[in-house]
Motif scaffolding. Structure first.
Motif, PDB file in Angstrom:
ATOM      1  N   TYR A 137      -3.429  -1.369  -1.662  1.00  0.00           N
ATOM      2  CA  TYR A 137      -2.305  -0.871  -2.543  1.00  0.00           C
ATOM      3  C   TYR A 137      -2.879  -1.287  -4.261  1.00  0.00           C
ATOM      4  O   TYR A 137      -3.308  -2.373  -4.616  1.00  0.00           O
ATOM      5  CB  TYR A 137      -1.113  -2.222  -2.506  1.00  0.00           C
ATOM      6  N   ALA A 160      -4.765  -4.666  -4.082  1.00  0.00           N
ATOM      7  CA  ALA A 160      -4.362  -5.658  -2.965  1.00  0.00           C
ATOM      8  C   ALA A 160      -4.664  -5.123  -1.630  1.00  0.00           C
ATOM      9  O   ALA A 160      -4.381  -4.018  -1.176  1.00  0.00           O
ATOM     10  CB  ALA A 160      -2.802  -5.595  -3.032  1.00  0.00           C
ATOM     11  N   ALA A 195       1.953 -11.867  -1.907  1.00  0.00           N
ATOM     12  CA  ALA A 195       1.469 -13.180  -1.716  1.00  0.00           C
ATOM     13  C   ALA A 195       2.377 -14.237  -1.052  1.00  0.00           C
ATOM     14  O   ALA A 195       2.027 -15.049  -0.217  1.00  0.00           O
ATOM     15  CB  ALA A 195       0.437 -13.823  -2.860  1.00  0.00           C
ATOM     16  N   ASN A 208      -7.342  -9.956  -2.825  1.00  0.00           N
ATOM     17  CA  ASN A 208      -7.346  -9.216  -4.113  1.00  0.00           C
ATOM     18  C   ASN A 208      -9.000  -8.715  -4.460  1.00  0.00           C
ATOM     19  O   ASN A 208      -9.825  -9.576  -4.382  1.00  0.00           O
ATOM     20  CB  ASN A 208      -6.882 -10.157  -5.329  1.00  0.00           C
ATOM     21  N   SER A 222       4.343  -6.368  -7.134  1.00  0.00           N
ATOM     22  CA  SER A 222       3.258  -6.922  -7.567  1.00  0.00           C
ATOM     23  C   SER A 222       2.299  -7.580  -6.105  1.00  0.00           C
ATOM     24  O   SER A 222       2.847  -7.843  -5.196  1.00  0.00           O
ATOM     25  CB  SER A 222       3.337  -8.042  -8.400  1.00  0.00           C
ATOM     26  N   TYR A 223       1.061  -7.831  -6.592  1.00  0.00           N
ATOM     27  CA  TYR A 223       0.168  -8.718  -5.821  1.00  0.00           C
ATOM     28  C   TYR A 223       0.799 -10.234  -5.546  1.00  0.00           C
ATOM     29  O   TYR A 223       1.103 -10.412  -4.282  1.00  0.00           O
ATOM     30  CB  TYR A 223      -0.945  -8.928  -6.145  1.00  0.00           C
ATOM     31  N   GLU A 224       1.198 -10.559  -6.149  1.00  0.00           N
ATOM     32  CA  GLU A 224       2.069 -12.037  -6.331  1.00  0.00           C
ATOM     33  C   GLU A 224       3.534 -11.893  -5.230  1.00  0.00           C
ATOM     34  O   GLU A 224       3.602 -12.917  -4.628  1.00  0.00           O
ATOM     35  CB  GLU A 224       2.735 -12.555  -7.665  1.00  0.00           C
ATOM     36  N   LEU A 260      -4.049 -11.083   3.135  1.00  0.00           N
ATOM     37  CA  LEU A 260      -4.001 -10.562   1.865  1.00  0.00           C
ATOM     38  C   LEU A 260      -5.287 -10.963   1.022  1.00  0.00           C
ATOM     39  O   LEU A 260      -5.486 -12.167   0.969  1.00  0.00           O
ATOM     40  CB  LEU A 260      -2.621 -11.116   1.027  1.00  0.00           C
ATOM     41  N   ALA A 285      -3.972  -5.410   2.224  1.00  0.00           N
ATOM     42  CA  ALA A 285      -3.080  -6.129   2.770  1.00  0.00           C
ATOM     43  C   ALA A 285      -3.252  -5.599   4.217  1.00  0.00           C
ATOM     44  O   ALA A 285      -3.158  -4.576   4.752  1.00  0.00           O
ATOM     45  CB  ALA A 285      -1.579  -5.710   2.514  1.00  0.00           C
TER      46      ALA A 285
END
Length: 154
Positions: A151, A125, A13, A120, A8-10, A118, A127
């Motif tokens: 992504y 995402a 992060a 959003n 995931s994005y998290e 990074l 990156a």
């Protein structure tokens, strides 16, 4: 070596500003250089003529094409990271790329990757990965820059 798993994005992060990982080393052979020359139609003698290079090259060896070194980036990147739950991934671009030192035939290369930034972008995402392609035993880098990937997570 275990890959970093991103779901995931998290997950991305959590890596901001950190080294993501290092790939294994890969030896650059004359055969690989010749295949790259054939694929790109770039047959300069400095790359494909070992006998002439021994005499005329300041390196006393053939050297890899700079873009051959760059083209190994996806191979190395896939050793470091596995990104899951994707609709798609896009290679968006490369910034601040520079070649630091010639890669001689027989040199061994690896990638060191760091999450530079990074963002959003409406659920996508973006990156930016700081990449350094190192030559085993050399103080100067073969290549460095910032690769940007988009992504699209599910």
């Amino acid at each position: 070596m275990s890959k970093v798993i991103i779901n995931s994005y998290e997950d991305f992060a959590k890596l901001l500003g950190q080294e993501i990982g290092k790939s294994d080393y890969l030896q650059v052979t004359q055969e690989r250089i010749n295949q790259f020359a054939d694929a790109t139609l770039d047959h300069q003698w400095i790359h494909v003529d070992p006998e002439r290079a021994k005499v005329e090259s300041p390196f006393k060896s053939t050297i890899a094409h700079g873009y051959l070194t760059l083209s190994l980036l996806p191979y190395f990147w896939n050793q470091i990271i596995e990104v899951n739950n994707l609709k798609m991934m896009i290679n968006y671009g490369i910034d601040k790329m520079k070649f630091g030192q010639a890669v001689l035939t027989g040199d061994r290369l690896r990638l060191v990757a760091t999450l530079h930034s990074l963002a959003n972008l409406r659920g996508v995402a973006k990156a930016e990965i700081k990449f350094v392609i190192e030559i085993e035993g050399a103080s100067k880098k073969a290549l460095e820059g910032i690769a940007t990937f988009l992504y699209y997570f599910n």
